[in-house]
Write a protein that holds these residues in place. Structure first.
Motif, PDB file in Angstrom:
ATOM      1  N   UNK A 241       0.624  -1.297   0.133  1.00 34.15           N
ATOM      2  CA  UNK A 241      -0.097   0.055   0.056  1.00 34.15           C
ATOM      3  C   UNK A 241       0.961   1.398  -0.006  1.00 34.15           C
ATOM      4  N   UNK A 242       2.259   1.118   0.155  1.00 35.19           N
ATOM      5  CA  UNK A 242       3.161   2.399   0.607  1.00 35.19           C
ATOM      6  C   UNK A 242       3.885   2.419  -0.983  1.00 35.19           C
ATOM      7  N   UNK A 243       3.674   1.469  -1.861  1.00 36.99           N
ATOM      8  CA  UNK A 243       3.950   1.548  -3.177  1.00 36.99           C
ATOM      9  C   UNK A 243       5.428   0.759  -3.217  1.00 36.99           C
ATOM     10  N   UNK A 244       5.981  -0.114  -2.515  1.00 36.65           N
ATOM     11  CA  UNK A 244       7.089  -0.695  -2.283  1.00 36.65           C
ATOM     12  C   UNK A 244       6.778  -1.778  -3.413  1.00 36.65           C
ATOM     13  N   UNK A 245       5.809  -2.216  -3.871  1.00 41.75           N
ATOM     14  CA  UNK A 245       5.470  -3.300  -5.045  1.00 41.75           C
ATOM     15  C   UNK A 245       4.602  -4.068  -4.542  1.00 41.75           C
ATOM     16  N   UNK A 246       4.221  -5.256  -5.555  1.00 41.76           N
ATOM     17  CA  UNK A 246       3.168  -5.970  -5.300  1.00 41.76           C
ATOM     18  C   UNK A 246       3.708  -7.246  -4.141  1.00 41.76           C
ATOM     19  N   UNK A 247       2.644  -7.747  -3.548  1.00 37.51           N
ATOM     20  CA  UNK A 247       2.769  -9.017  -2.773  1.00 37.51           C
ATOM     21  C   UNK A 247       1.666 -10.033  -2.956  1.00 37.51           C
ATOM     22  N   UNK A 248       2.299 -11.129  -2.371  1.00 38.73           N
ATOM     23  CA  UNK A 248       0.913 -12.079  -2.192  1.00 38.73           C
ATOM     24  C   UNK A 248       0.837 -12.363  -0.893  1.00 38.73           C
ATOM     25  N   UNK A 249      -0.502 -12.317  -0.580  1.00 42.66           N
ATOM     26  CA  UNK A 249      -0.934 -12.357   1.011  1.00 42.66           C
ATOM     27  C   UNK A 249      -2.202 -13.108   1.156  1.00 42.66           C
ATOM     28  N   UNK A 250      -2.571 -13.741   2.330  1.00 41.66           N
ATOM     29  CA  UNK A 250      -3.818 -14.108   2.510  1.00 41.66           C
ATOM     30  C   UNK A 250      -4.881 -13.077   2.576  1.00 41.66           C
ATOM     31  N   UNK A 251      -6.186 -13.434   1.928  1.00 36.44           N
ATOM     32  CA  UNK A 251      -7.237 -12.221   1.997  1.00 36.44           C
ATOM     33  C   UNK A 251      -7.430 -11.321   3.054  1.00 36.44           C
TER      34      UNK A 251
END
Length: 307
Positions: A241-251
């Motif tokens: 959310x801070x713009x560091x990059x994409x991530x894969x997380x639990x919903x």
């Protein structure tokens, strides 16, 4: 040598009959108040007088009048009747799940999203219930439930465990999250190759989610080389959310950042995540615990997470 005088063994039932007679005008009225027969009241009074060696009531004008000794004794035992009423009221409240103490522990994904919703609803009409609530790592949750420090725990991606009971509440899948301005936000779904191309925020191998993510990369034959690596999914979503990059997380972790401009997309290959409830083996569940479990199931159902 004479034997010491034995103290009378007075039952609470006899004191209850005595208290009813002090409040009522007749044995019939006292019997109705206690839900017993009139002879049972009379016999109880006689038995109590015999044990005490004191006359408690005298019959005057077809009524039993308390003696001066009875008045003095009643003042002494009045607090006992109050304690009994409080004891009975507390027992009824516990039986109906409206009084007591509950100890809840959860991992961050559920502990910071749906569990607070369930807790607020649970406590709304239970003013006499107190709760110890903590958010910890999964291994700490399991240990606390196993040794009795917590009545119930919640976590993700734990199908079974030899020391505790595991019950699945819902099954979802990990999702890819990124700011809506990110290149991956335009895709209908995000694959491992997309993350490799654009860079991503990874999860530590020590976590179950991190292991699942690594396995997904291995299945697709892609190198697992995150630009930033974190321990928790919540941290990965925050960095996304801070713009560091994409991530894969639990919903559930993704839910926390919806108001920060994040979008989520299905992740390929699918990585199933089970939301589970953890309870101690061999310990029956109280009505209080059943009440909270019902609210937790409701909150998870209403979250309507579809991935």
């Amino acid at each position: 040598m004479t034997e010491p005088e034995q103290k009378p063994d007075i039952s609470l039932r006899l004191l209850e009959i005595f208290g009813a007679m002090m409040r009522c005008d007749t044995t019939v009225e006292a019997a109705e108040q206690l839900g017993i027969s009139q002879p049972a009241v009379s016999n109880g009074i006689r038995q109590l007088e015999s044990q005490l060696g004191v006359t408690l009531f005298e019959r005057l004008h077809r009524r039993l009048e308390p003696t001066e000794e009875a008045m003095l004794l009643f003042e002494d035992v009045r607090p006992v009747f109050s304690m009994l009423r409080n004891f009975s009221a507390r027992a009824r409240a516990m039986r109906h799940g409206t009084s007591g103490r509950l100890r809840i522990m959860s991992t961050p994904p559920l502990g910071n999203t749906v569990a607070p919703v369930a807790l607020a609803r649970f406590l709304k009409d239970r003013r006499d219930v107190s709760v110890a609530y903590d958010v910890r790592r999964l291994e700490h949750v399991i240990d606390a439930v196993q040794n009795g420090a917590a009545d119930i725990g919640f976590g993700l991606a734990l199908e079974r465990h030899p020391s505790v009971n595991i019950e699945t509440l819902a099954r979802t899948h990990m999702v890819a999250v990124a700011l809506k301005e990110h290149a991956l936000a335009a895709k209908n779904e995000v694959a491992v190759g997309d993350l490799v191309e654009h860079g991503f925020i990874g999860l530590e191998a020590e976590s179950r989610m991190g292991q699942m993510l690594r396995n997904a990369f291995e299945r697709d034959g892609a190198p697992y080389e995150p630009r930033v690596e974190v321990r928790y999914c919540a941290t990965a979503a925050l960095l996304a959310s801070a713009g560091v990059g994409a991530a894969v997380v639990d919903p559930y972790s993704a839910m926390q950042q919806f108001s920060h401009g994040l979008v989520q997309r299905p992740f390929q290959p699918p990585c199933e995540v089970a939301a589970v409830m953890i309870t101690r083996k061999g310990v029956p569940r109280s009505r209080l615990l059943h009440g909270f479990i019902a609210e937790m199931k409701r909150a998870i159902s209403e979250a309507a997470i579809v991935t």
